[in-house]
Structure formats: C-alpha cells, structure tokens
Design a protein around this motif. Structure first.
Motif, mmCIF file in Angstrom:
data_model
loop_
_atom_site.group_PDB
_atom_site.id
_atom_site.type_symbol
_atom_site.label_atom_id
_atom_site.label_comp_id
_atom_site.label_asym_id
_atom_site.label_seq_id
_atom_site.Cartn_x
_atom_site.Cartn_y
_atom_site.Cartn_z
ATOM 1 N N ALA A 161 0.838 -1.207 0.000
ATOM 2 C CA ALA A 161 0.000 0.000 0.000
ATOM 3 C C ALA A 161 0.873 1.258 0.000
ATOM 4 C CB ALA A 161 -0.916 -0.004 1.216
ATOM 5 N N VAL A 162 0.301 2.368 -0.470
ATOM 6 C CA VAL A 162 1.036 3.639 -0.481
ATOM 7 C C VAL A 162 1.093 4.190 0.939
ATOM 8 C CG1 VAL A 162 0.390 4.159 -2.853
ATOM 9 C CG2 VAL A 162 -1.097 4.906 -0.978
ATOM 10 N N PRO A 163 2.100 4.982 1.270
ATOM 11 C CA PRO A 163 2.183 5.567 2.609
ATOM 12 C C PRO A 163 0.976 6.464 2.891
ATOM 13 C CG PRO A 163 4.277 5.771 1.448
ATOM 14 C CD PRO A 163 3.271 5.318 0.446
ATOM 15 N N PRO A 164 0.687 6.706 4.170
ATOM 16 C CA PRO A 164 -0.447 7.578 4.506
ATOM 17 C C PRO A 164 -0.203 9.018 4.065
ATOM 18 C CG PRO A 164 0.834 7.051 6.464
ATOM 19 C CD PRO A 164 1.355 6.185 5.367
ATOM 20 N N ALA A 165 -1.292 9.755 3.935
ATOM 21 C CA ALA A 165 -1.192 11.146 3.473
ATOM 22 C C ALA A 165 -0.432 12.003 4.476
ATOM 23 C CB ALA A 165 -2.593 11.707 3.242
ATOM 24 N N THR A 166 0.118 13.093 3.974
ATOM 25 C CA THR A 166 0.877 14.020 4.826
ATOM 26 C C THR A 166 -0.067 14.738 5.786
ATOM 27 O OG1 THR A 166 2.432 14.366 3.017
ATOM 28 C CG2 THR A 166 2.474 15.963 4.822
ATOM 29 N N PRO A 167 0.237 14.745 7.091
ATOM 30 C CA PRO A 167 -0.634 15.455 8.046
ATOM 31 C C PRO A 167 -0.712 16.948 7.732
ATOM 32 C CG PRO A 167 0.902 13.995 9.181
ATOM 33 C CD PRO A 167 1.332 14.057 7.759
ATOM 34 N N LYS A 168 -1.820 17.562 8.131
ATOM 35 C CA LYS A 168 -2.008 18.985 7.854
ATOM 36 C C LYS A 168 -1.062 19.855 8.679
ATOM 37 C CE LYS A 168 -6.874 18.612 6.486
ATOM 38 N NZ LYS A 168 -8.265 19.072 6.742
ATOM 39 N N ASN A 169 -0.810 19.450 9.913
ATOM 40 C CA ASN A 169 0.024 20.247 10.809
ATOM 41 C C ASN A 169 1.281 19.456 11.156
ATOM 42 O OD1 ASN A 169 1.092 22.034 12.619
ATOM 43 N ND2 ASN A 169 -0.773 22.253 13.855
ATOM 44 N N LEU A 170 2.331 19.644 10.361
ATOM 45 C CA LEU A 170 3.568 18.916 10.589
ATOM 46 C C LEU A 170 4.301 19.359 11.843
ATOM 47 C CD1 LEU A 170 5.143 18.551 7.015
ATOM 48 C CD2 LEU A 170 3.965 16.835 8.379
ATOM 49 N N SER A 171 3.974 20.543 12.343
ATOM 50 C CA SER A 171 4.685 21.047 13.527
ATOM 51 C C SER A 171 4.391 20.203 14.769
ATOM 52 C CB SER A 171 4.306 22.507 13.794
ATOM 53 O OG SER A 171 2.908 22.627 14.036
ATOM 54 N N ARG A 172 3.346 19.420 14.716
ATOM 55 C CA ARG A 172 3.024 18.560 15.853
ATOM 56 C C ARG A 172 3.760 17.217 15.797
ATOM 57 N NH1 ARG A 172 -3.579 19.270 16.374
ATOM 58 N NH2 ARG A 172 -3.566 21.516 16.839
ATOM 59 N N MET A 173 4.433 16.929 14.690
ATOM 60 C CA MET A 173 5.166 15.679 14.534
ATOM 61 C C MET A 173 6.548 15.786 15.182
ATOM 62 S SD MET A 173 3.078 13.623 12.884
ATOM 63 C CE MET A 173 1.773 14.365 13.863
ATOM 64 N N GLU A 174 7.265 14.687 15.194
ATOM 65 C CA GLU A 174 8.574 14.650 15.837
ATOM 66 C C GLU A 174 9.635 15.339 14.987
ATOM 67 O OE1 GLU A 174 9.531 10.588 16.623
ATOM 68 O OE2 GLU A 174 7.819 10.232 17.929
#
Length: 491
Positions: free
Chosen positions: A112-125
């Motif tokens: 499967a393709v990777p999941p979509a990019t989150p809207k707010n990347l600033s909350r990621m690591e």
C-alpha cells in the motif's frame, strides 16, 4: 419501573468463532508455548519407556504405588502422551491461525502507499522548517527515494515510509516456529533412533537384532532401517595430560554400503558422522571392555569374551557385570574396571586418568540364581543378587588369575568400545531451516526501525520536514538532520 434488556443467544456458530479467536490470539500461543516447555520437564526427570525400560521397571520395584500413579498419567511416556500431544497440536493450530492472517495483512500493508501528509507537521517529531524553493523540495524527494523509502507524491508534499523489516522479522520468527514444529512432528512420526556398543575388532550389522536400543516413529517400522556394516578396526582417544579432558576421539572403521561387496576405510569422529542413505551414524561415547575367561572346578571354560563396562566419571571408572549362567551353580561377577588404578581412603578404588595406564579389574563373586529364566528383563550391566550369596572378593591385573571355590577367573586383557548412535530423522532439515529463519527474523525484529518522514513546501516558500518513529525507535532525529542538510546543500 425496571426495563429488561434481552441479550441474544450466542449460538453454535458464534461460540465457535469466539473459541477460534481466543485460540488464535498471540496471548494464547504464548501460554501454550510455555505449557509445552513445562510439560516437557517430567520427561527429563522421570525415565521413559522408549529410552530406559530398565529404570522404569526399577521404579515399579522401589515404589509400586507411586509408579502406578505416574503411569496412569503417562509419566513414563511423556512425549507420546495424550495431554502432551494435545498441547503440541493446539500450539500448532494457534500459531498458524495467529500468524498467517497477520502475514497476509502485513503483505497488503507493504504494497500500500504511505499515509497522506498530516495537515500540521509542527506537531510531529523533530519538526524542521526553512525558507526554500522547489529545488530543495525535489532534492529531498530524491534523497528519500535513494534511501529506499516508499514515496507518495501529493500536491506540494511528499509522504515517505520505511522500516517494514521489523514487522517482517517478527512474522518470520513466528512462522519459523511453525516450521520447527513441523520438523519435530515429521521426525517423531517417520524417524528412527537406535544405539549400539561395538568393541574394537567387532562388526555392527544394521539389522533390528543388533541394536542395544531401538525406537521408531509412530508411522514407520523396521523397514525404515538402512542396511550397512561397520567394522571397528581401531579406536584412539587423546587426553590432556594435565586436566584429563578429551582432546580428540577417532575410530578407524571399515564400512560396507548396501548392495556393495567392497568395503571402504573411514575415520569416524564426534562431529564427523557417517552417512548411509537417510541415516547418520554418530560416535557418541567410548569405554572399555575387559576380556575375561571363567572356568569351572574341572577346568572347562564356561565363559570367555569381552564384556562392555559403563563409565561412571570423566576418568572412565566403569562398572559392569559378568554373568555365567552355564556354571553350576550359576555365577555372577559384580565388577569395576579402573583404567589407571589408585586407592582412596574415602571411595576405595578410583581411576586417576581415562587412559589405561595401570588397568585393574575389581570384582565380587556371587553364586546362586541369576534370575535369567524369570521372564523379567534385566540390565546386562547389573546383577540381581537377592537370590545369590557372595563367595569371594578380589582384584586382578591383565594376565592374572584368581581361583575360588567354584572355579577360576582370568583377566586376559581389555579392548576399547565405542557407542554408535544411529539416527534417521527426516524432519531435521525443516527444524534446521526453521531455526536459521527464526534467528534471522529475530535479528530483523530487533534491529529494524519503522519510521515515516514528510516534506511539504508552502505557497510562501517555506519547506517543512517532520517524521514519526514507531515505538520510539532511535535514529530518526539524525536521519531528518541528514535529509535537511542535503536539501539545503549543507556539508
């Protein structure tokens, strides 16, 4: 006013589905695996009929009531008992039902393709941002592709994923356990295992009557035995003169394969077995066989030949018995063979070294009924002296003779013997491949790191980079820092 809630009946189908889910859960598989290990413990503590029937018979003699209870629960036949087989089969079914569906889902997830990019990347690591353009974005996507990330392109964003090796290793480990169980099952159903003690100068012919112990799988019989002949020409043991530890064992044998008239000389070592078809012959142990001659009062020979003695320690202090049923009255010699004789104030006769530097045969002589006609199996290494009386006690060096009231015994010399272990295990390849795959799967599970990295370029020209590591796997921060430096042409 109370209201009653009607609960629908589960039904036979629902109950079956519930039982199947419980059986095929990983928790149940781990519990069954632990139960199998615990269930195997009695097999190592209590003698088994297939391996040591004499010790089982001794159990019934020493404590009949306890032995009957042990036998009632198949304690003398643990590995073929219904309860051990039930645990084994349930574990087999549980692993298959647990691992195979997970493997199918894992295979689909890998494609499967990777999941979509989150809207707010600033909350990621490890979120990082800098001012850039489309060229920085393209460099980042190319870097991820070169590092074998699976890429999903979106409008102004890239979603990348890597590290399915961890889950692949976990599934491979559990699938390998199934393969090991298959190997053990095939070996126990279609295999054969036997042992035979062969003196130097004697031949072993692979027929059922030549084996000292012989056991077959549940679905095979003596037809599975591969025919061959092994003649032991010589045996050499090399010991460390300081520690007395063995350094090398070598048996020079002459081998005749099935259907061949010409024999072939070969060297049999501990880790170098002989192969005959599907059967392997291993050098398992060694010892000494004193050669004695027993005469009656008229001087006639009533017994002559080598008698294998069983080693009791690392210095090859050995015990054995010499049974002379043709003497009148019958005679029995309860004896010990000491390769390098010495005396101890505590233990009496002992051996100081496993090589025969000063051999001595110690024995006590008994006369009476040996019990050979009672119909009860006896060990060839022990004598039941309950119906006998001791008439003499002495020791001999090679070449010496001892005279007693019923005749004489001469300790002529001694020869070494080797114990051959003959194994036909058709499931060993499956078990070996399963063990190798289990180790590889475990390594992949321990060192694999699953993580996701996203890159986005905003309309205002800001490049954002962030990631997410499953289970907090280390190394993501350094990987994002390396990606960011590459995108910004930093060295």
């Amino acid at each position: 006013m109370s209201s009653q809630v009607e609960v629908p009946e589960l039904g036979a189908g629902g109950l079956a589905r519930f039982a199947w889910r419980q059986l095929t859960s990983m928790r149940t598989a781990l519990i069954l695996l632990m139960m199998l290990g615990v269930a195997a413990i009695p097999g190592s503590l209590v003698p088994q009929r297939s391996q040591n029937p004499m010790a089982v018979r001794q159990y019934f003699i020493d404590d009949p009531q306890l032995a009957r209870w042990i036998d009632r629960f198949s304690g003398f036949e643990v590995y073929s008992s219904p309860w051990f087989s039930a645990i084994y089969i349930l574990l087999f079914i549980s692993l298959i039902g647990c691992v195979l569906p997970r493997s199918v889902e894992h295979f689909k997830a890998m494609r499967a393709v990777p999941p979509a990019t989150p809207k707010n990347l600033s909350r990621m690591e490890f979120f990082t941002s800098f001012v850039g353009d489309k060229s920085n974005f393209d460099k980042g996507a190319a870097w991820l592709k070169r590092k074998r990330f699976r890429i999903r392109y979106e409008d102004g964003a890239v979603s990348a994923e890597k590290g399915y090796l961890r889950e692949t290793g976990n599934l491979l480990f559990h699938l390998s356990l199934i393969l090991i169980l298959v190997g053990v099952s095939v070996g126990s159903l279609f295999g054969m295992r036997g042992e035979a003690i062969v003196n130097k100068g004697e031949r072993f012919i692979s027929v059922p009557t030549s084996y000292d112990t012989l056991s077959f799988g549940k679905l095979v019989n003596e037809d599975v035995i591969d025919p061959f002949i092994i003649e032991v020409e010589d045996f050499q043991a090399d010991y460390d003169p300081v520690t007395a530890a063995p350094r090398d064992y070598t048996a020079n044998v002459r081998v005749t394969n099935p259907g061949e008239k010409v024999s072939e000389e070969k060297a049999l070592k501990v880790n170098s077995p002989l192969t005959f078809g599907n059967t392997r012959v291993y050098l398992q142990a060694n010892g000494y066989s004193p050669i004695v001659t027993v005469r009656d009062t008229a001087g006639f020979v009533v017994f002559q030949g080598p008698v294998p003695f069983l080693p009791q320690d690392g210095f090859l202090k050995s015990i054995g018995s010499i049974k002379v049923p043709d003497a009148r009255p019958q005679l029995g010699f309860v004896a010990s063979f000491l390769p390098t004789y010495a005396r101890s104030a505590v233990d009496g006769g002992i051996s100081l070294f496993p090589e025969a530097l000063d051999p001595r045969l110690l024995f006590s002589i008994w006369e009476g009924d040996l019990g050979l006609d009672s119909g009860i199996p006896q060990s060839v290494y022990r004598i039941d002296t309950s119906e006998m009386s001791r008439i003499a006690l002495d020791s001999l060096k090679p070449g010496e003779t001892f005279n007693f009231s019923a005749g004489s015994i001469t300790f002529e010399t001694f020869v070494p013997w080797i114990n051959l272990q003959i194994v036909n295990d058709p499931g060993k390849e499956y078990a070996l491949y399963g063990a190798i795959a289990a180790i590889l799967g475990l390594l992949a599970s321990l060192f694999g790191r699953r993580r996701r990295i996203w890159i986005r370029i905003t309309p205002s020209g800001v490049v954002e980079v962030a990631g997410l590591a499953k289970n907090g796997a280390p190394g993501l921060e350094e990987e994002i820092a390396s990606l960011t430096a590459h995108m910004r042409d930093e060295k």
